[in-house]
Design an enzyme around this catalytic site. Sequence first.
Site, PDB file in Angstrom:
ATOM      1  N   ASP A  47     -58.263  78.367  33.111  1.00  0.00           N
ATOM      2  CA  ASP A  47     -58.238  79.215  32.033  1.00  0.00           C
ATOM      3  C   ASP A  47     -59.002  78.894  30.955  1.00  0.00           C
ATOM      4  OD1 ASP A  47     -56.573  81.987  31.329  1.00  0.00           O
ATOM      5  OD2 ASP A  47     -56.674  80.643  29.522  1.00  0.00           O
ATOM      6  N   TYR A  52     -62.464  78.870  23.067  1.00  0.00           N
ATOM      7  CA  TYR A  52     -62.010  77.319  22.895  1.00  0.00           C
ATOM      8  C   TYR A  52     -63.085  76.270  22.949  1.00  0.00           C
ATOM      9  CZ  TYR A  52     -57.938  79.777  25.165  1.00  0.00           C
ATOM     10  OH  TYR A  52     -56.655  80.647  25.505  1.00  0.00           O
ATOM     11  N   LYS A  81     -62.635  84.610  28.316  1.00  0.00           N
ATOM     12  CA  LYS A  81     -62.057  85.645  27.409  1.00  0.00           C
ATOM     13  C   LYS A  81     -62.973  85.834  26.520  1.00  0.00           C
ATOM     14  CE  LYS A  81     -57.439  83.668  27.924  1.00  0.00           C
ATOM     15  NZ  LYS A  81     -57.722  82.110  27.792  1.00  0.00           N
ATOM     16  N   HIS A 114     -59.538  89.276  24.789  1.00  0.00           N
ATOM     17  CA  HIS A 114     -58.747  88.088  24.097  1.00  0.00           C
ATOM     18  C   HIS A 114     -57.648  88.577  23.362  1.00  0.00           C
ATOM     19  CE1 HIS A 114     -58.590  83.416  23.366  1.00  0.00           C
ATOM     20  NE2 HIS A 114     -57.531  83.998  23.352  1.00  0.00           N
TER      21      HIS A 114
HETATM   22  N1  LIG Z   1     -54.665  84.547  25.788  1.00  0.00           N
HETATM   23  C1  LIG Z   1     -54.118  83.733  24.516  1.00  0.00           C
HETATM   24  O1  LIG Z   1     -54.161  84.384  23.254  1.00  0.00           O
HETATM   25  C2  LIG Z   1     -53.916  82.357  24.714  1.00  0.00           C
HETATM   26  C3  LIG Z   1     -53.148  81.907  23.699  1.00  0.00           C
HETATM   27  C4  LIG Z   1     -52.657  80.454  23.883  1.00  0.00           C
HETATM   28  C5  LIG Z   1     -52.944  79.791  25.045  1.00  0.00           C
HETATM   29  N2  LIG Z   1     -53.609  80.365  26.160  1.00  0.00           N
HETATM   30  C6  LIG Z   1     -53.963  79.822  27.332  1.00  0.00           C
HETATM   31  O2  LIG Z   1     -52.747  79.066  27.878  1.00  0.00           O
HETATM   32  C7  LIG Z   1     -52.697  77.674  28.056  1.00  0.00           C
HETATM   33  C8  LIG Z   1     -51.359  77.182  27.777  1.00  0.00           C
HETATM   34  O3  LIG Z   1     -50.841  77.472  26.817  1.00  0.00           O
HETATM   35  P1  LIG Z   1     -50.618  76.337  25.614  1.00  0.00           P
HETATM   36  O4  LIG Z   1     -51.867  75.249  25.747  1.00  0.00           O
HETATM   37  O5  LIG Z   1     -50.583  76.890  24.033  1.00  0.00           O
HETATM   38  O6  LIG Z   1     -49.306  75.547  25.733  1.00  0.00           O
HETATM   39  P2  LIG Z   1     -48.446  74.760  26.911  1.00  0.00           P
HETATM   40  O7  LIG Z   1     -49.360  74.870  28.010  1.00  0.00           O
HETATM   41  O8  LIG Z   1     -47.355  75.681  26.877  1.00  0.00           O
HETATM   42  O9  LIG Z   1     -48.370  73.726  26.347  1.00  0.00           O
HETATM   43  C9  LIG Z   1     -49.114  72.625  25.914  1.00  0.00           C
HETATM   44  C10 LIG Z   1     -48.183  71.368  25.380  1.00  0.00           C
HETATM   45  O10 LIG Z   1     -47.205  70.841  25.788  1.00  0.00           O
HETATM   46  C11 LIG Z   1     -47.442  69.395  26.507  1.00  0.00           C
HETATM   47  N3  LIG Z   1     -47.199  69.385  27.975  1.00  0.00           N
HETATM   48  C12 LIG Z   1     -47.935  69.748  28.966  1.00  0.00           C
HETATM   49  N4  LIG Z   1     -47.492  69.323  29.902  1.00  0.00           N
HETATM   50  C13 LIG Z   1     -46.282  68.756  29.668  1.00  0.00           C
HETATM   51  C14 LIG Z   1     -45.126  68.150  30.358  1.00  0.00           C
HETATM   52  N5  LIG Z   1     -45.142  68.185  31.534  1.00  0.00           N
HETATM   53  N6  LIG Z   1     -44.043  67.615  29.805  1.00  0.00           N
HETATM   54  C15 LIG Z   1     -44.324  67.327  28.396  1.00  0.00           C
HETATM   55  N7  LIG Z   1     -45.149  68.102  27.591  1.00  0.00           N
HETATM   56  C16 LIG Z   1     -46.057  68.734  28.323  1.00  0.00           C
HETATM   57  C17 LIG Z   1     -49.007  69.351  26.030  1.00  0.00           C
HETATM   58  O11 LIG Z   1     -49.124  68.079  25.604  1.00  0.00           O
HETATM   59  P3  LIG Z   1     -50.167  66.830  26.425  1.00  0.00           P
HETATM   60  O12 LIG Z   1     -51.482  67.423  26.584  1.00  0.00           O
HETATM   61  O13 LIG Z   1     -50.338  65.790  25.713  1.00  0.00           O
HETATM   62  O14 LIG Z   1     -49.559  66.921  27.719  1.00  0.00           O
HETATM   63  C18 LIG Z   1     -49.262  70.187  24.877  1.00  0.00           C
HETATM   64  O15 LIG Z   1     -48.740  69.819  23.683  1.00  0.00           O
HETATM   65  C19 LIG Z   1     -53.791  77.608  27.260  1.00  0.00           C
HETATM   66  O16 LIG Z   1     -54.371  76.128  27.175  1.00  0.00           O
HETATM   67  C20 LIG Z   1     -54.845  78.789  27.038  1.00  0.00           C
HETATM   68  O17 LIG Z   1     -55.526  78.570  28.153  1.00  0.00           O
HETATM   69  C21 LIG Z   1     -54.139  81.868  25.828  1.00  0.00           C
END
Ligand SMILES: NC(=O)c1ccc[n+]([C@@H]2O[C@H](COP(=O)([O-])OP(=O)(O)OC[C@H]3O[C@@H](n4cnc5c(N)ncnc54)[C@H](OP(=O)(O)O)[C@@H]3O)[C@@H](O)[C@H]2O)c1
Length: 323
Positions: A47, A52, A81, A114
């Site tokens: 994704d 990004y 996006k 987005h």
């Molecule tokens: N459409 C939108 O507006 C939008 C907005 C936000 C995000 N997104 C997409 O959604 C994806 C995921 O969301 P996100 O990156 O905000 O948050 P997330 O995946 O919920 O959380 C990422 C965080 O959790 C930690 N983490 C990951 N796996 C873990 C585990 N197994 N145990 C403990 N901690 C863990 C990561 O640290 P480490 O890296 O140190 O493991 C990072 O700090 C994004 O990368 C993006 O592609 C889309």
Amino acid sequence: MTSSATVTLNPSGQKMPLVGFGAWKVGKDTCADTIYNAIKSGYRLIDGAQDYANEKECGQGVARAIKEGIIKREDIFITSKLWNTFHAKEHVEPMLKRSLADWGLEYFDLFLIHFPIAQKYVDPAVRYPPTYVNDIEKSIAYFQNTPISETWGALEKCVEAGLVKNIGISNFNAGLIRDLLTYAKIRPAVLQIEHHPYLTQPDLIKYVQAEGIAITAYSTFGPQSFIELNHPKAKSITLVLEHPTVLKIAEETKKTPAQVILRWVTQRNIAVIPKSNNQGRLVQNLDSTDFNLTEEQISAISALDIGLRFNNPADWPTPSPIF
Ligand SMILES: NC(=O)c1ccc[n+]([C@@H]2O[C@H](COP(=O)([O-])OP(=O)(O)OC[C@H]3O[C@@H](n4cnc5c(N)ncnc54)[C@H](OP(=O)(O)O)[C@@H]3O)[C@@H](O)[C@H]2O)c1
């Protein structure tokens, strides 16, 4: 290991992996290796997004995996996006093509709007990606009068041109979706939304799933993603992954708190795209669909909902309330 769980998209009939890898905040320096390792570890969905600032590096990781014979192009589902500054019809296709060129791809599997926010155009030659802060053209209006119908019509043309297989939306509320469905010739395949135990949005999910639109949850670990951004709301709350309810269920299921949260989402047929810069956690997150939570466990996690939204354009430097 490769997780084979998928959700079928309408109207294309294409299958989208239920667990993918999110590329937000994967730094340019490590991104190509991280994406390559994610694919090597079994991920079959990446994704990405123009915003990004790592689409070239994501593409390098994919290209290496293809070159080494780990996957063929058709084995991997790639999402990008459209950023807010490119909503005008004359910018949609050129900017989708720019993203394709950055990834080194002929087509995307999914391309999302987005945010339902049209911002003033920023020439990519001046700054790319433009970000949500318009510090270049301070004197010019921040917003642009482009209706979503115009952007959607231009995206439909991109499907017809074979540049993308599925089109969708992100951060849209039910009212906007209801309106979009009145004029869409191609219905949105996917809605991507913030979804975690502190923001569950049950009514939106029920409505969207009943319309046959697949849902992808982002920031499923809630505050976890926003700590490194110094988000004030993330500092003052118990982390989801440390919440006693989640820890108890992790103990009961012999899974990690992260796996419990991911399964709480995917067991309801909602896709997840966890991001991790750590190889061990990245593998752990993919390995999260081979067990089931009980209805009681799902309800106990859902009951943590406090309507806490972290990714809220109302908090941007130029506030853009949409929820
Ligand atoms: N459409 C939108 O507006 C939008 C907005 C936000 C995000 N997104 C997409 O959604 C994806 C995921 O969301 P996100 O990156 O905000 O948050 P997330 O995946 O919920 O959380 C990422 C965080 O959790 C930690 N983490 C990951 N796996 C873990 C585990 N197994 N145990 C403990 N901690 C863990 C990561 O640290 P480490 O890296 O140190 O493991 C990072 O700090 C994004 O990368 C993006 O592609 C889309």
